[in-house]
Scaffold this motif. Sequence first.
Motif, short mmCIF file in Angstrom:
data_model
loop_
_atom_site.label_atom_id
_atom_site.label_comp_id
_atom_site.label_asym_id
_atom_site.label_seq_id
_atom_site.Cartn_x
_atom_site.Cartn_y
_atom_site.Cartn_z
N THR A 65 -10.11 -6.17 -2.32
CA THR A 65 -8.68 -6.44 -2.16
C THR A 65 -8.44 -7.88 -1.74
OG1 THR A 65 -8.24 -4.13 -1.59
CG2 THR A 65 -6.59 -5.74 -0.93
N SER A 81 -6.10 -3.13 -10.22
CA SER A 81 -7.37 -2.40 -10.29
C SER A 81 -7.08 -0.91 -10.20
CB SER A 81 -8.28 -2.84 -9.12
OG SER A 81 -9.49 -2.12 -9.13
N TRP A 82 -7.90 -0.10 -10.89
CA TRP A 82 -7.67 1.34 -10.96
C TRP A 82 -8.88 2.09 -10.39
CZ3 TRP A 82 -3.03 3.01 -13.18
CH2 TRP A 82 -2.30 2.04 -13.86
N PHE A 83 -8.60 3.18 -9.65
CA PHE A 83 -9.66 4.05 -9.13
C PHE A 83 -9.66 5.33 -9.95
CE2 PHE A 83 -11.42 7.22 -6.17
CZ PHE A 83 -12.60 6.58 -5.82
N ILE A 93 -9.64 1.99 -0.18
CA ILE A 93 -9.71 0.72 -0.88
C ILE A 93 -11.00 0.00 -0.49
CG2 ILE A 93 -7.19 0.50 -0.93
CD1 ILE A 93 -7.56 -1.77 1.23
N ASP A 94 -11.43 -0.92 -1.34
CA ASP A 94 -12.55 -1.80 -1.04
C ASP A 94 -11.92 -3.06 -0.45
OD1 ASP A 94 -14.44 -3.88 -1.17
OD2 ASP A 94 -15.47 -2.95 -2.86
N ASP A 113 -14.96 5.35 -8.83
CA ASP A 113 -15.16 3.89 -8.72
C ASP A 113 -13.87 3.12 -8.99
OD1 ASP A 113 -18.16 3.75 -8.37
OD2 ASP A 113 -18.06 4.81 -10.29
N TRP A 114 -13.80 1.94 -8.39
CA TRP A 114 -12.71 1.01 -8.69
C TRP A 114 -13.08 0.17 -9.91
CZ3 TRP A 114 -7.91 0.97 -6.81
CH2 TRP A 114 -7.67 1.62 -5.60
N THR A 134 -11.10 -6.01 -11.43
CA THR A 134 -9.73 -6.49 -11.35
C THR A 134 -9.33 -7.18 -12.65
OG1 THR A 134 -9.87 -6.79 -8.96
CG2 THR A 134 -8.14 -8.01 -10.10
N HIS A 161 -0.53 0.15 -3.16
CA HIS A 161 -1.51 1.18 -3.53
C HIS A 161 -0.76 2.48 -3.81
CE1 HIS A 161 -5.49 3.43 -2.35
NE2 HIS A 161 -5.27 3.44 -3.65
N CYS A 199 -4.15 3.42 -8.01
CA CYS A 199 -4.05 2.06 -8.55
C CYS A 199 -3.62 1.13 -7.44
CB CYS A 199 -3.03 2.05 -9.69
SG CYS A 199 -2.58 0.40 -10.27
N GLN A 200 -4.22 -0.03 -7.37
CA GLN A 200 -3.70 -1.05 -6.46
C GLN A 200 -3.42 -2.32 -7.25
OE1 GLN A 200 -6.00 -2.92 -3.36
NE2 GLN A 200 -7.95 -2.22 -4.20
#
Length: 331
Positions: free
Chosen positions: A91, A15-17, A86-87, A21-22, A25, A119, A137-138
């Motif tokens: 996650t 997922s990218w921020f 992160i959310d 916003d994120w 996924t 992350h 990015c995570q």
Amino acid sequence: MAAFGSVFMPEMAISWFDGSDWSETQVVPSDSLQLHPGAHVLHYSSTCFEGLKAFRHEDGSIRIFRMDRNIARFAQSSHLLALPAIDEAATEKMIRDIVARFADEVPEPPGSMYIRPTHIGTEPAIGKAAVPSLTSCQYVLLSPVGDYFAGGDKALRLLVDDQGMRCPPHMGMVKSGGNYAGALRPIMKARAEYQADQVLFCPGGDVQETGAANFLLIDGDEIITKALDESFLHGVTRDSILTLARDKGMKVSERQLTVEELLERAAKPGCEAALSGTAAVLAPVGTLIYRGQEFSIGDGGIGATTVMLRQALNNIQWGKAEDTHGWLTSL
């Protein structure tokens, strides 16, 4: 057999921020990560990660061990590195979904599926040495791993370093790649000069941790380990072992431990020491090397209490003992 953590599932969750916003996924090939060469992480080490495991139980179900605690630490590391927040719920879903996707690949005990959420700061700006990355990015990698002790359970040798430190004190509780990189050269030097397995960092004589694990001294029915502060990593396995020790009526002393006291206690018959971490759970320590001298801990072998506590934790992870603390999460 492949080295621990060197085999990966073919896909990962990502997922990218974008600064506000994120993204939703996605599941992408695990060897597919496109970054600008000026990405913040590549120049200023804006990166943190976690390590946790999923286990297969006898009924075929898959359980993830202490995911809530690891995600909370992941969020804390992100905050302390000034990465975008992160959310945590998102996650958790990333982890659950990617593990479920490869549930059939989770090995039988004593193997497990190692889970590596990561992350990183992605903003392409090499002028931001003192400014955080606004984008990130995570992703979640999976690596099936076997028995950590397949090559034989042996007591480790630690070089006691009372001069250097693993990382800057304010960075200790962050699970960041830079902390491991900073400890690498002293560890390599200790291996070459003393055949040590790890370095026990004790700046100013204060026993802290090794390059990749927390340190526990076991003296009879008492466990002594450094009290939590920001100078070292708050290990999830450490917390689990201390909880089980209390359950078994042991005394847990979280306090300062000096090198002088460590060496004095280590010489006593029946004394033990161990390193706690996700990979090995609890690895026995048999020898301390300090100022050119070698000191055996107890009889220099593998301590019975170390083995007992490791087995107690494994039994919960493997579904062979009741999970009274609610540590296991079903998919």
